[in-house]
Design a protein around this motif. Structure first.
Motif: not given
Length: 363
Positions: A243-245, A249-250, A255-256, A277-279
């Motif tokens: 959940a929530h990446f 997410a930042s 994460l990759s 959305g900011r990247q």
């Protein structure tokens, strides 16, 4: 000389008086001036393709006709809602019975574990039996809330780690039953950091002080997250939806790496769309690379907020606001994902790993 003094007065943030006049102050939460930027805008209220929301919470599915909820879903083009707050036992059966009779193909229910008594003799076997019964009664997945790793204590008062071996049989049973586990571990890393002007979540921590954590309340963030990743690796035959990446997410590069290391891990972006959305360029690259393992999730049920998600995913819009300033005070940009990736994120990936969904809704 007077002109220089005026400029100096305007720039000196430590000065509270200028020429005898008190300097006006504006509360940060209220300071949100409309942008003077003139760019194309596409404020979407409906998804381009039918979608499955894999991260939702509903407490009223056990009774009633569900008519109002279905109307809101239809307006968004949401064909299937996954309710993660299914509970277990009779509570879960009441939900599955009601949705089968009132809207049989529009809702999927995930069961939840009752951690009370963990550590007592026979607890693990009892939990596995309950999960098996819940699946027979209509559950199509298991949702694990963040209390595991944060507040769940065993019968001796010790914090239960996410990779506690007493839970191994539960995760293995999910693999045998071919149901996914959607798990929320910890919270944003900033909740563990000092609540000062260097913390991007400062406003949230000030307005929601109960969310503040520390290395001793109950453990370091890195420790809890690593417990989760060890658990994923330990059970390769079970499908996990992070959940929530996974709160990365930042940091999509990290994460990759995790996506490469843990092939049975999927991700959903509930409550972290502002980070994406900011990247937009890096986020789009991530979506392109892992297009088969990303699911649509929203979390809180506020129908008017879905437009932010649609806009980030579908459009090339620039510099538009998020819907909660205490989550994100910055502006966002659309990724303009191609249709083939949108379809995977909106419904195809969920159809592949969550059983019981009516595929005819997406033909």
């Amino acid at each position: 000389m007077r002109k220089l003094s005026i400029v100096a007065c305007a720039l000196l943030s430590t000065s509270s008086m200028c020429y005898g006049q008190e300097r006006p102050t504006i509360d940060f939460e209220k300071y949100d001036p409309p942008s003077s930027l003139v760019v194309p805008e596409h404020k979407l209220t409906k998804a381009k393709f039918p979608f499955i929301d894999v991260h939702n919470h509903q407490n009223g599915l056990s009774s009633g006709n569900l008519r109002d909820l279905l109307q809101d879903m239809d307006a968004l083009n949401m064909k299937v809602m996954v309710n993660l707050s299914g509970g277990n036992g009779s509570r879960l059966k009441a939900q599955t019975d009601n949705v089968k009779s009132k809207a049989p193909n529009r809702f999927i229910i995930f069961a939840n574990i009752d951690f009370s008594g963990i550590g007592e003799e026979g607890w693990t076997e009892k939990a596995v039996r309950q999960l098996t019964e819940d699946v027979k009664n209509g559950a199509n997945g298991l949702k694990v809330f963040k209390n595991l790793g944060l507040s769940v204590r065993d019968n001796n008062g010790k914090r239960v780690a996410i990779d506690d071996p007493r839970l191994d049989a539960v995760w293995d049973q999910c693999g045998k039953l071919k149901i996914p586990v959607l798990i929320h571990a910890a919270d944003p890393k900033q909740f563990w950091q000092p609540a000062d002007n260097n913390n991007e979540r400062w406003l949230e921590l000030i307005t929601h002080p109960g969310r503040k954590r520390s290395n001793t309340d109950p453990a370091p963030w890195e420790q809890i997250i690593e417990e989760q990743h060890r658990m994923f690796r330990k059970h390769p035959a079970t499908t996990f939806i992070n959940a929530h990446f996974g709160w990365y997410a930042s940091d999509l590069a990290h994460l990759s790496q995790l996506m490469e290391q843990i092939p049975n891990m999927y991700v959903e972006f509930g409550a972290v769309i502002a980070e994406l959305g900011r990247q937009p360029r890096m986020a789009r690259q991530f979506f392109e690379k892992y297009q088969n393992r990303i699911l649509f999730g929203k979390d809180s049920w506020q129908p008017e907020e879905y437009t932010t998600y649609f806009r980030v995913l579908e459009t090339a819009d620039e510099y538009f606001p998020y819907h909660k300033k205490y989550h994100a005070f910055w502006r966002m940009y659309g990724m303009a994902l191609p249709d083939d990736i949108l379809k995977k994120v909106y419904y195809q990936n969920a159809l592949r790993i969550i059983p019981g969904i009516d595929k005819s809704l997406f033909e």
